[in-house]
Design a protein around this motif. Sequence first.
Motif, mmCIF file in Angstrom:
data_model
loop_
_atom_site.group_PDB
_atom_site.id
_atom_site.type_symbol
_atom_site.label_atom_id
_atom_site.label_comp_id
_atom_site.label_asym_id
_atom_site.label_seq_id
_atom_site.Cartn_x
_atom_site.Cartn_y
_atom_site.Cartn_z
ATOM 1 N N PRO A 1 0.816 -1.226 0.000
ATOM 2 C CA PRO A 1 0.000 0.000 0.000
ATOM 3 C C PRO A 1 0.847 1.272 0.000
ATOM 4 C CG PRO A 1 -0.793 -1.539 1.654
ATOM 5 C CD PRO A 1 0.511 -2.083 1.131
ATOM 6 N N LEU A 2 2.014 1.213 0.603
ATOM 7 C CA LEU A 2 2.907 2.371 0.610
ATOM 8 C C LEU A 2 3.413 2.671 -0.797
ATOM 9 C CD1 LEU A 2 4.955 1.495 3.824
ATOM 10 C CD2 LEU A 2 3.020 3.070 3.615
ATOM 11 N N ARG A 3 3.709 1.630 -1.566
ATOM 12 C CA ARG A 3 4.176 1.820 -2.944
ATOM 13 C C ARG A 3 3.057 2.409 -3.800
ATOM 14 N NH1 ARG A 3 8.290 -0.850 -5.442
ATOM 15 N NH2 ARG A 3 9.246 -0.529 -3.411
ATOM 16 N N VAL A 4 1.845 1.923 -3.614
ATOM 17 C CA VAL A 4 0.700 2.477 -4.345
ATOM 18 C C VAL A 4 0.572 3.968 -4.027
ATOM 19 C CG1 VAL A 4 -1.809 2.441 -4.587
ATOM 20 C CG2 VAL A 4 -0.536 0.294 -4.519
ATOM 21 N N ALA A 5 0.714 4.321 -2.754
ATOM 22 C CA ALA A 5 0.623 5.721 -2.341
ATOM 23 C C ALA A 5 1.735 6.558 -2.976
ATOM 24 C CB ALA A 5 0.671 5.822 -0.824
ATOM 25 N N GLU A 6 2.921 5.988 -3.106
ATOM 26 C CA GLU A 6 4.029 6.710 -3.742
ATOM 27 C C GLU A 6 3.716 6.991 -5.210
ATOM 28 O OE1 GLU A 6 8.270 5.731 -2.285
ATOM 29 O OE2 GLU A 6 7.131 3.856 -2.147
ATOM 30 N N PHE A 7 3.175 6.008 -5.907
ATOM 31 C CA PHE A 7 2.772 6.238 -7.301
ATOM 32 C C PHE A 7 1.674 7.286 -7.375
ATOM 33 C CE2 PHE A 7 4.980 2.335 -8.636
ATOM 34 C CZ PHE A 7 5.504 2.764 -9.844
ATOM 35 N N ASP A 8 0.680 7.187 -6.504
ATOM 36 C CA ASP A 8 -0.405 8.175 -6.491
ATOM 37 C C ASP A 8 0.137 9.582 -6.280
ATOM 38 O OD1 ASP A 8 -2.380 6.303 -6.967
ATOM 39 O OD2 ASP A 8 -3.043 6.195 -4.870
ATOM 40 N N ALA A 9 1.088 9.740 -5.359
ATOM 41 C CA ALA A 9 1.669 11.057 -5.085
ATOM 42 C C ALA A 9 2.436 11.580 -6.300
ATOM 43 C CB ALA A 9 2.568 10.986 -3.863
ATOM 44 N N LEU A 10 3.223 10.711 -6.942
ATOM 45 C CA LEU A 10 3.938 11.123 -8.150
ATOM 46 C C LEU A 10 2.949 11.545 -9.228
ATOM 47 C CD1 LEU A 10 6.622 11.403 -9.784
ATOM 48 C CD2 LEU A 10 6.226 9.039 -10.534
ATOM 49 N N PHE A 11 1.910 10.753 -9.423
ATOM 50 C CA PHE A 11 0.915 11.084 -10.433
ATOM 51 C C PHE A 11 0.255 12.432 -10.133
ATOM 52 C CE2 PHE A 11 0.035 6.266 -11.065
ATOM 53 C CZ PHE A 11 1.213 6.123 -11.767
ATOM 54 N N ALA A 12 -0.135 12.644 -8.879
ATOM 55 C CA ALA A 12 -0.830 13.871 -8.504
ATOM 56 C C ALA A 12 0.070 15.095 -8.620
ATOM 57 C CB ALA A 12 -1.370 13.751 -7.083
ATOM 58 N N ASP A 13 1.330 14.940 -8.260
ATOM 59 C CA ASP A 13 2.252 16.073 -8.237
ATOM 60 C C ASP A 13 2.888 16.386 -9.584
ATOM 61 O OD1 ASP A 13 1.799 16.123 -5.500
ATOM 62 O OD2 ASP A 13 3.719 15.191 -4.991
ATOM 63 N N ALA A 14 3.099 15.389 -10.417
ATOM 64 C CA ALA A 14 3.972 15.606 -11.566
ATOM 65 C C ALA A 14 3.376 15.295 -12.932
ATOM 66 C CB ALA A 14 5.251 14.786 -11.387
ATOM 67 N N VAL A 15 2.353 14.468 -13.026
ATOM 68 C CA VAL A 15 1.853 14.063 -14.348
ATOM 69 C C VAL A 15 1.051 15.194 -14.994
ATOM 70 C CG1 VAL A 15 0.329 12.477 -15.593
ATOM 71 C CG2 VAL A 15 1.878 11.597 -13.841
ATOM 72 N N GLN A 16 1.472 15.541 -16.203
ATOM 73 C CA GLN A 16 0.775 16.565 -16.998
ATOM 74 C C GLN A 16 -0.100 15.947 -18.082
ATOM 75 O OE1 GLN A 16 3.275 20.350 -17.638
ATOM 76 N NE2 GLN A 16 4.666 18.648 -18.016
ATOM 77 N N ALA A 17 0.342 14.811 -18.605
ATOM 78 C CA ALA A 17 -0.393 14.163 -19.685
ATOM 79 C C ALA A 17 -0.095 12.672 -19.666
ATOM 80 C CB ALA A 17 0.003 14.750 -21.042
ATOM 81 N N VAL A 18 -1.092 11.908 -20.082
ATOM 82 C CA VAL A 18 -0.971 10.458 -20.147
ATOM 83 C C VAL A 18 -1.273 10.041 -21.575
ATOM 84 C CG1 VAL A 18 -1.872 8.257 -19.296
ATOM 85 C CG2 VAL A 18 -1.714 10.229 -17.745
ATOM 86 N N GLN A 19 -0.364 9.297 -22.162
ATOM 87 C CA GLN A 19 -0.558 8.769 -23.511
ATOM 88 C C GLN A 19 -0.391 7.262 -23.454
ATOM 89 O OE1 GLN A 19 2.606 10.775 -25.514
ATOM 90 N NE2 GLN A 19 1.553 12.739 -25.557
ATOM 91 N N HIS A 20 -1.224 6.574 -24.218
ATOM 92 C CA HIS A 20 -1.166 5.111 -24.258
ATOM 93 C C HIS A 20 -0.989 4.728 -25.732
ATOM 94 C CE1 HIS A 20 -1.657 1.188 -22.623
ATOM 95 N NE2 HIS A 20 -2.579 1.475 -21.722
#
Length: 115
Positions: A24-43
Motif C-alpha cells: 500500500p505504501l508503494r501504491v501511495a508513492e505512485f499516487d503522489a507522483l501522479f498527482a504532483d507531476a503528471v501533466q499528460a498520459v498517452q497510451h
Amino acid sequence: MTQNVALDLGWAPSACTLPTAEQPLRVAEFDALFADAVQAVQHPEQTRLRLELVFSPENAARAAELAARENGCCSFFTFTLTVAEGSLALEVAVPAEHVEVLDALAERAGAAASA
C-alpha cells in the motif's frame, strides 16, 4: 500491492515480490507522483504508456528512484525516463500478459493528472 488494493485498482500483483505490508505504501508513492507531476498520459500502444511529467530535477529523481524500486519487485516492467529539451517523460512498458496492470496504471495516472 495488497490483494484488496490490487483488486480495487485492477492491478495484477501475482508477479510482485514486494512484501505485503509495503505494497500500500508503494501504491501511495505512485499516487503522489501522479498527482504532483503528471501533466499528460498517452497510451500509444497496448503494452506501452507514456507519462509526461512536470520538468524538474526533483521529479526526474523521484520518478527514477520509484521506477528502480518498482522494477526490483515487479521485474516485468520496463521503465524509460527521458529528459530532453526541457521535457521529462516516464515510459512504462509491459509484456502482453501484463497489459491489465498497465491499463490500471494509466487509469490511475490519468485520474490524478486531470484532478
